[in-house]
Structures are given as C-alpha cells and as structure tokens.
Write an enzyme that holds these catalytic residues in place. Structure first.
Site, short mmCIF file in Angstrom:
data_model
loop_
_atom_site.label_atom_id
_atom_site.label_comp_id
_atom_site.label_asym_id
_atom_site.label_seq_id
_atom_site.Cartn_x
_atom_site.Cartn_y
_atom_site.Cartn_z
N SER A 59 2.40 3.59 15.12
CA SER A 59 3.27 3.64 16.31
C SER A 59 4.65 3.07 15.98
O SER A 59 5.67 3.58 16.46
CB SER A 59 2.64 2.84 17.46
OG SER A 59 1.53 3.51 17.97
N GLU B 106 -1.17 9.01 9.94
CA GLU B 106 0.00 9.90 9.93
C GLU B 106 1.23 9.22 10.54
O GLU B 106 2.02 9.83 11.26
CB GLU B 106 -0.31 11.24 10.62
CG GLU B 106 -1.37 12.00 9.84
CD GLU B 106 -1.46 13.46 10.18
OE1 GLU B 106 -0.43 14.07 10.53
OE2 GLU B 106 -2.57 14.01 10.07
N SER C 81 3.38 2.87 5.06
CA SER C 81 4.53 3.31 5.86
C SER C 81 5.72 3.64 4.96
O SER C 81 6.46 4.59 5.19
CB SER C 81 4.93 2.22 6.86
OG SER C 81 3.84 1.91 7.69
C1 LIG Z 1 -9.17 6.71 8.63
C2 LIG Z 1 -7.89 6.92 7.88
C3 LIG Z 1 -7.60 8.15 7.32
C4 LIG Z 1 -6.43 8.33 6.57
N1 LIG Z 1 -6.21 9.53 5.94
C5 LIG Z 1 -5.16 9.65 5.09
C6 LIG Z 1 -5.01 10.82 4.29
O1 LIG Z 1 -5.81 11.76 4.37
N2 LIG Z 1 -3.99 10.87 3.40
C7 LIG Z 1 -3.08 9.85 3.27
O2 LIG Z 1 -2.19 9.96 2.45
N3 LIG Z 1 -3.20 8.72 4.03
C8 LIG Z 1 -4.21 8.59 4.92
N4 LIG Z 1 -4.36 7.44 5.67
C9 LIG Z 1 -3.40 6.36 5.51
C10 LIG Z 1 -2.49 6.13 6.73
O3 LIG Z 1 -1.57 7.19 6.85
C11 LIG Z 1 -1.83 4.77 6.54
O4 LIG Z 1 -2.85 3.80 6.72
C12 LIG Z 1 -0.68 4.52 7.50
O5 LIG Z 1 0.41 5.36 7.20
C13 LIG Z 1 -0.21 3.06 7.48
O6 LIG Z 1 0.00 2.61 6.19
P1 LIG Z 1 -0.66 1.21 5.72
O7 LIG Z 1 -2.09 1.27 6.09
O8 LIG Z 1 -0.32 0.97 4.32
O9 LIG Z 1 0.03 0.13 6.64
P2 LIG Z 1 1.44 -0.60 6.35
O10 LIG Z 1 2.48 0.40 6.06
O11 LIG Z 1 1.22 -1.71 5.39
O12 LIG Z 1 1.75 -1.24 7.79
C14 LIG Z 1 1.17 -2.46 8.24
C15 LIG Z 1 1.85 -2.79 9.58
O13 LIG Z 1 3.26 -3.00 9.38
C16 LIG Z 1 3.99 -2.14 10.23
N5 LIG Z 1 5.22 -1.72 9.58
C17 LIG Z 1 5.38 -1.20 8.32
N6 LIG Z 1 6.66 -0.91 8.09
C18 LIG Z 1 7.34 -1.23 9.23
C19 LIG Z 1 8.72 -1.14 9.63
N7 LIG Z 1 9.66 -0.65 8.80
N8 LIG Z 1 9.04 -1.55 10.85
C20 LIG Z 1 8.11 -2.04 11.71
N9 LIG Z 1 6.80 -2.15 11.39
C21 LIG Z 1 6.43 -1.74 10.18
C22 LIG Z 1 3.06 -0.97 10.50
O14 LIG Z 1 3.44 -0.26 11.66
C23 LIG Z 1 1.73 -1.68 10.61
O15 LIG Z 1 1.59 -2.22 11.89
C24 LIG Z 1 -5.51 7.25 6.45
C25 LIG Z 1 -5.78 6.02 7.05
C26 LIG Z 1 -6.96 5.84 7.74
C27 LIG Z 1 -7.24 4.48 8.32
#
Ligand SMILES: Cc1cc2nc3c(=O)[nH]c(=O)nc-3n(C[C@H](O)[C@H](O)[C@H](O)COP(=O)(O)OP(=O)(O)OC[C@H]3O[C@@H](n4cnc5c(N)ncnc54)[C@H](O)[C@@H]3O)c2cc1C
Length: 380
Positions: free
Chosen positions: A366, A363, A132
């Site tokens: 929520s 992307e 994120s």
């Molecule tokens: C099947 C799949 C395909 C994907 N494809 C791509 C791709 O092609 N290219 C690419 O670059 N990425 C890709 N992603 C990555 C995806 O965009 C990220 O998983 C997503 O943005 C969330 O990041 P994270 O998994 O590190 O979760 P984190 O950012 O660690 O979040 C963990 C939790 O904390 C919450 N959180 C984080 N910050 C805050 C905040 N400030 N306030 C409140 N809540 C917060 C989040 O909402 C979540 O519930 C893919 C992911 C999957 C699972």
C-alpha cells in the site's frame, strides 16, 4: 457511459461462480491446511479459458478483455483467494510478461502452453534484499558465448517450485542501475535452476510461494525478452496491468467476506432476534457493501482503460490500493460479526481474514501504491 455488463460477461460470471462453488468450495479448508497447490484444477480452469484469459487465440488464449479477466479473478477470490492468487500470478505476471514483450517465436513456444493451461507460469522479481526497491536486485546474468549465465536468488515467488516457465529479472550491467536489468525466460529443470525453501504462510496457503536459486544457470540468448537493459521498464508495465488483477482479487475476497457475514447475521440469534437486525451489525454490512461496490468500479475503470489501450498506471494503483484496504476492513468486520465463530476454521471468515493481508503487500505494498499515485498526481 454504460455500467452494465454484457450478456456474455454475465454468463462468464455465472460460469466461473458455478465452477468455484462446485469444484473449489468443497476443498478450500483441506487445501489451505495442507498448503496444497491444486494442480488437478488447472485443466478444468483451462477449459473455462481462465488460464489464458486475455491472450490472443493464435497463442492459445481466450482473447477476452481486461474487464472479463477481473470478473474471473473476482469470482475465484469470492470462494478461494489463494486459487485466485495463483491464477492471477500465472496470467498477470509470468504469462503476461511474455505476451507483452516476447518475440513471436517466444510467444509461440512459451506463451501457447501457458495460455492453454498445459503449463504454469511464475515471475521472479523479488529478492531477499530487494522488495519494494526492486531495482536494487543482486541476481546477475553474464554473457558467455551464446548463453547468459545467471547467479543469485529470488524470494517469495508464486509457483517457484511448480512453475514450468519463469520470467526472471537479472542485472546484466551493474553500471546502468535500473537500465542494466534484463528479463529472461527459464524453464523448470534447467541445470542450475532450483527451488529453495517453500514458505509456510499466514494465508493464501494453497498458492505455492518459494525461494528460487540460480547457480551458474545457463540460458540461451534466444531466451532474453526484448532487448538487453529493458527488463525493468517491462517490469513496471507488467505491474501496472498486474495490479488490476490484485484489485479484482481484493474485490472478490471482500465480496466473499461480506456475503459470509451477511448470511451469518441472519442465521445467528441473540437476545431473541437475528443479530442482523441490530443497527451496529447492519451498518457494518451496509458500509462494506458500499465500499466493495466502489472498489469494483475503480477496478473495472482501470481494466476498461487497459482495454482501450490507454495508460492506467494511476488508475490501476488507485484500484489496487483502495480495493485491498477495503478488503482488509470487510474481512475484519466479517470476523467481528461472527463473534467467536469468526475465530475458528469452521466458518469462512477466519480464512478471508488471513488471506486478505497479502493484498496490501503483493505486487507493491500500500505504501508503494501511494508513492506511485503521488508521483502521478503531485509531480512538481
Ligand atoms: C504470498 C506472496 C506471493 C508473492 N509472489 C511474488 C511473485 O510471484 N514474484 C515476485 O517477484 N514477488 C512476489 N512476492 C513478493 C512481493 O511482491 C513483495 O513481498 C512486496 O513487493 C514487498 O517487498 P518486501 O516483502 O521485500 O517488503 P519491503 O520492501 O522490505 O517493505 C517492508 C515495509 O517497508 C515499506 N516500505 C518500503 N519502501 C518504502 C518507501 N519507499 N516508503 C514507504 N514505505 C516503504 C513497505 O511498504 C513495507 O511496509 C510475493 C509475496 C508474497 C507474500
């Protein structure tokens, strides 16, 4: 105001639906179980124009609108959300980044084969320590003569192994924060650019997701997209538009789950009558039908704004947030309406229920959508 699709758009919907029913539906379970990215489908999708929906014809695209794009993604997701995810990542992330910010030379060289479906795109933003908070990325690109040298890794990259052309974001100036991030075009097979672990996923299993590693990976300076330091601003704009695609995917998935539940409700008899005659089941179906329609309207509105060349950060985030969350609900209700049969793989409800969770995460989660919307609505 006109809420009707044009004849061309109705024809497009019918064509993609027929394609999905005949070419994808028979293989959904097999591809899901094997985690098989169906590369064999790409030439056929390309023939339909689906691999380059919105790109100009001079670069091999189908030059269709953002609303047309939503129709295509919806119809694929109605049958197999993981194929829709791959098509959306190809069109809406990797290829879109080059189409939006690449030079004419870069578009001719890299976008054209992507838009024609001869090559597959990927887009690398997320890293092990930055999701994120994407601006906290650690992958670096250091200038060395006429090249940039990339070091670091990306995680959860759609088509990280099978993608031919990847747009990668990397830090070019650590002192400038998000203004020190730049975007590069990389080609599969470049020395020092390797795919890592392939993820074994809950859902969207036919869409390949892998780690990607850069070890002294040399990229010619001509493969920098736009100007140095512009990569993060480009990323935000790519995501504004990309989220419309995930919203459309959610609408199509919710539609598929709703239809599966409705069909089953009139096949399954208990207490001597179809379960679809019980009020509790009818209300679930009705509520889901209404929510899918509302999500579709939000999504088309965001797409329409994009087609007008207007800003749609707020609308695309609202569409993505709402559509993904109602899709989770529709999929859960579809399992419930199927009872025990919703819990097994012989019926489509089980797969919709697994696939849908990605829509509230990819992307921008929520929670991140709510942050984006709050920033737009509640600025002091
Ligand atoms: C099947 C799949 C395909 C994907 N494809 C791509 C791709 O092609 N290219 C690419 O670059 N990425 C890709 N992603 C990555 C995806 O965009 C990220 O998983 C997503 O943005 C969330 O990041 P994270 O998994 O590190 O979760 P984190 O950012 O660690 O979040 C963990 C939790 O904390 C919450 N959180 C984080 N910050 C805050 C905040 N400030 N306030 C409140 N809540 C917060 C989040 O909402 C979540 O519930 C893919 C992911 C999957 C699972």
């Amino acid at each position: 105001m006109n809420f009707c699709l044009s004849e061309d758009q109705q024809l497009l919907r019918r064509s993609v639906r027929e394609f999905a029913e005949s070419e994808i539906k028979p293989h959904v379970r097999e591809w899901d179980e094997a985690q098989h990215l169906p590369g064999e489908l790409l030439p056929k999708l390309a023939e339909l124009g689906v691999m380059g929906v919105q790109f100009p014809s001079e670069y091999g695209g189908a030059a269709m609108s953002a609303v047309d794009y939503c129709i295509c993604i919806e119809e694929l997701a109605r049958v197999d959300p993981s194929v829709a995810l791959s098509v959306a990542a190809h069109n809406g992330l990797g290829a879109a980044h080059i189409a939006m910010f690449g030079s004419p030379d870069q578009k001719a060289r890299y976008l054209t084969p992507l838009a024609r479906g001869e090559k597959l795109a990927a887009w690398g933003l997320t890293e092990p320590h930055s999701g994120s908070d994407a601006a906290a990325m650690r992958t670096t690109a250091a200038r060395d003569g006429d090249d940039w040298v990339l070091n670091g890794s990306k995680l959860f990259i759609t088509h990280g192994a099978s993608g031919d052309t990847m747009v990668v974001m990397a830090v070019t100036d650590k002192t400038k924060g998000s203004k020190g991030i730049s975007a590069f075009i990389l080609e599969r097979g470049a020395p020092g650019f390797v795919a890592g672990k392939k993820e074994d996923k809950l859902g969207m299993r036919a869409s390949e997701t892998t780690e990607v590693i850069f070890q002294n990976c040399r990229v010619p300076a001509a493969q920098l997209i736009g100007e140095e330091g512009q990569g993060f601003i480009q990323t935000l704009q790519v995501l504004d538009a990309g989220r419309i695609g995930i919203a459309a995917l959610s609408v199509g998935l919710a539609q598929g789950a709703y239809e599966a539940a409705r069909n089953y409700a009139f096949e399954r008899k208990q207490f001597g009558r179809a379960i679809g005659t019980f009020q509790s089941i009818r209300w679930k179906l009705v509520d889901n039908a209404a929510r899918v329609e509302a999500a579709r309207l939000l999504t088309y509105r965001a797409a329409w704004l994009k087609d007008q060349g207007r800003r749609m950060t707020l609308e695309s985030s609202m569409a993505k947030l709402y559509a993904s969350e109602i899709a989770v609900r529709a999929s859960e209700d579809a399992v419930q309406i199927h009872g025990g049969y919703g819990f097994v793989k012989d019926y489509p409800a089980e797969k919709f229920f697994r696939d849908v969770k990605l829509t509230t995460i990819g992307e921008g989660t929520s929670e991140v959508q709510r942050l984006v919307i709050a920033r737009q609505l509640l600025a002091a």
